[in-house]
Design an enzyme around this catalytic site. Structure first.
Site, PDB file in Angstrom:
ATOM      1  N   VAL A 138      31.549  42.682  26.473  1.00  0.00           N
ATOM      2  CA  VAL A 138      31.044  43.683  25.174  1.00  0.00           C
ATOM      3  C   VAL A 138      31.175  42.167  24.395  1.00  0.00           C
ATOM      4  O   VAL A 138      30.267  41.820  23.404  1.00  0.00           O
ATOM      5  CB  VAL A 138      32.745  44.150  24.107  1.00  0.00           C
ATOM      6  CG1 VAL A 138      32.104  44.423  22.897  1.00  0.00           C
ATOM      7  CG2 VAL A 138      32.689  45.625  24.920  1.00  0.00           C
ATOM      8  N   GLU A 139      32.148  40.657  24.041  1.00  0.00           N
ATOM      9  CA  GLU A 139      32.627  39.721  23.268  1.00  0.00           C
ATOM     10  C   GLU A 139      31.210  38.843  23.847  1.00  0.00           C
ATOM     11  O   GLU A 139      30.847  38.009  23.305  1.00  0.00           O
ATOM     12  CB  GLU A 139      33.763  38.941  24.315  1.00  0.00           C
ATOM     13  CG  GLU A 139      35.105  39.773  23.253  1.00  0.00           C
ATOM     14  CD  GLU A 139      35.128  39.485  21.706  1.00  0.00           C
ATOM     15  OE1 GLU A 139      34.486  38.906  20.901  1.00  0.00           O
ATOM     16  OE2 GLU A 139      35.558  40.115  20.811  1.00  0.00           O
ATOM     17  N   SER A 140      30.976  38.481  25.420  1.00  0.00           N
ATOM     18  CA  SER A 140      29.943  37.749  25.827  1.00  0.00           C
ATOM     19  C   SER A 140      29.110  37.603  26.504  1.00  0.00           C
ATOM     20  O   SER A 140      28.196  36.736  27.252  1.00  0.00           O
ATOM     21  CB  SER A 140      30.518  36.036  25.598  1.00  0.00           C
ATOM     22  OG  SER A 140      31.692  36.649  27.004  1.00  0.00           O
TER      23      SER A 140
END
Length: 567
Positions: A138-140
């Site tokens: 989700v983040e990167s």
């Protein structure tokens, strides 16, 4: 009776003898079948995990091994799921979004295969839910080189301030927000703290994205209004509202890939990399070559190194695939050429990269490129540059430089000096700007002017190149002299500093002595006729009249002075 007891005892001993070998075989067979190839070939070696660092200057890779008895990392992740499912329309919407993009999901998983085992091991060691291993999706999208518009970097997307809070080094040579080991440790520390604060993983995840202070204030607002304080009841930004549903969507696909027509690639359930270190500086390209790795793969495992050299003084942790680490150690020991082709240069004053290049005899383009210096920028005093190492330098970069080196830049504009000039008669801001080599906007800014008009004699502050300062000041003084002679009868103006420190314009109304005024005074004699003295004055040459007029009058009224505040 004794015969029966003897028979029973004999039968019991026979049963024990027959079952003992079977028990031993059952204990050894699963290990032999489930053990990874790396571990099965190194039964006598010391097992290590991916977070242990091996000092290549002291230890040998050949004495180490690692592995586990399980074959499927995905099953291991599913067994560790512990966060309650978020069954909402938004979670289902995000699940369908990912399921409709199988190529994107496969690219993310391919990137994650290098790091996933290490993160799962860290989560299990801390007794944390294994869903958190999916959070970098989700983040990167599991890209350790990712950089957001808010300057968040790495797989776990730390902004600079939070990175410093969790001891992630950020200096000229290394940014540990991108480091696989250091950033994972920091992220799990942060998530543990957030869970301890809120006691709920959904709120902890929202705080990881939005900030714990914002989540706490949202909870306080709901409490004040008598509303529920769970994750779904809080008002939050759109990005945070989508954040936890995205993680739930990835979890749904990993839990039931066949339901969403997604094929998960096999990821071995043993470490992908091992961490090694060395005390010598070594070029990144050479390290990849010695490890027999493509440069892109080496950088994917070691994304925190910001320069083309790894500094031994920083005690680096270099991640390498296990087999590559053995090759790297063997080749490193036998390499008899310089390991690093870089050193540092610290500027004592402001300098342009081209000046440094000429001084060191190197290409200025290389200095600008390796130090990421944009055109029309120069170094501030005390800045450190990475520069090519000459043949006569054999010393590695020191630990103090590795820790404290800073590259500070400023626009490459000429040095300026402050000059005070007076506006001429009929001058405008445009004329003054053109004469002085500056812009109208700059003059307005320096003098806090709102209008474009000027008054004759108005004092202006200019900041001009040092080489031009003397010329501009002299030209201003020369232009002021004729104007003063032409208007000698006009009130004279000067500036004095008042008690409050402000400049005050003083207007002196005392008439200046001149031959004309002397002549008028002579004509003002009584009408009875010209005196002898007046006749002499009238007939005398101009030079005599000027000399006479210059003498001060015997009795004159004091000068009348009017003070007006400077505009």
């Amino acid at each position: 009776m004794r015969l029966i007891v003897s028979l029973l005892l004999a039968l019991l001993l026979a049963a024990c003898a027959s079952t003992a070998p079977t028990t031993g075989a059952s204990n050894s067979t699963p290990n032999a079948q489930g053990q990874s190839p790396l571990a099965s070939t190194a039964k006598s070696k010391q097992r290590v995990s991916s977070d242990q660092t091996i000092d290549l200057d002291k230890d040998s890779i050949n004495d180490l091994a690692y592995g586990s008895d399980d074959a499927d990392l995905w099953s291991r992740i599913r067994h560790g799921f512990a966060i309650p499912d978020l069954d909402t329309d938004l979670a289902q919407d995000r699940t369908q979004w990912y399921a409709q993009r199988p190529e994107y999901v496969e690219r993310m998983i391919a990137r994650s295969s290098k790091y996933l085992f290490h993160i799962v091991e860290e989560l299990e060691r801390r007794h944390m839910p294994t869903e958190l291993a999916l959070l970098p999706f989700v983040e990167s999208a599991y890209n350790p080189q990712a950089l957001s518009t808010a300057k968040a970097a790495g797989m776990w997307q730390f902004i600079p301030s939070t990175g410093k809070t969790y001891n992630l080094k950020q200096n000229m040579f290394q940014d540990e927000r991108r480091d696989v080991l250091a950033s994972t440790t920091a992220a799990l520390d942060y998530l543990s703290k957030l869970y301890a604060m809120f006691g709920d993983w959904h709120l902890a995840l929202a705080a990881y994205n939005w900030g714990e202070g914002n989540v706490q204030r949202a909870i306080d607002r709901n409490q004040a209004q008598g509303l529920p304080t769970d994750y779904l009841s809080l008002r939050m930004p759109t990005e945070t509202r989508y954040y936890v549903p995205k993680l739930q969507a990835i979890k749904n696909i990993i839990a039931h890939p066949e339901m969403y027509s997604v094929k998960l690639p096999d990821i071995p359930n043993h470490p992908y990399f091992v961490s090694v270190t060395t005390k010598r500086d070594i070029d990144v390209a050479l390290a990849a070559k010695l490890a027999d790795l493509p440069l892109d793969e080496f950088r994917a495992l070691n994304p925190s190194f910001r320069k083309p050299v790894i500094l031994g003084a920083a005690q680096p942790k270099i991640l390498l695939p296990f087999d590559s680490a053995e090759v790297f150690q063997r080749r490193l020991k036998s390499y008899d050429k310089p390991l690093s082709s870089w050193t540092t240069y610290t500027s004592a004053s402001r300098e342009r990269p081209e000046d440094v290049a000429r001084k060191l005899g190197v290409d200025a383009a290389i200095i600008r490129s390796v130090n990421n210096i944009a055109p029309r920028m120069r170094l501030k005093a005390g800045s450190t540059l990475l520069v090519p190492r000459s043949d006569d330098i054999d010393q590695d970069i020191s630990a103090s430089v590795a820790r404290n080196a800073v590259l500070a830049l400023e626009p490459d504009i000429p040095d300026t000096r402050k000059v005070m000039v007076r506006a001429r008669k009929y001058d405008t801001l445009a004329r003054v700007a053109s004469r002085s080599g500056v812009s109208v906007a700059q003059i307005k800014s320096w003098n806090r002017l709102r209008r474009d008009t000027l008054t004759a004699g108005q004092l202006l502050v200019l900041h001009v190149p040092v080489k031009e300062a003397s010329r501009i000041a002299a030209a201003s003084a020369a232009s002021a002299a004729p104007a003063a002679s032409e208007s000698s009868a006009a009130p004279r103006t000067r500036l004095v500093r008042g008690k409050n420190g402000k400049l005050i314009r003083v207007v002196d109304h005392r008439p200046a002595a001149s031959p004309t005024k002397t002549a008028r005074t002579t004509k003002a004699a009584p009408s009875g006729g010209k005196t002898a003295k007046a006749k002499v004055a009238a007939k005398a040459p101009a030079k005599t009249v000027a000399r006479t007029a210059a003498k001060p009058a015997a009795k004159k009224a004091p000068a009348k002075v009017t003070r007006t505040a400077q505009r």
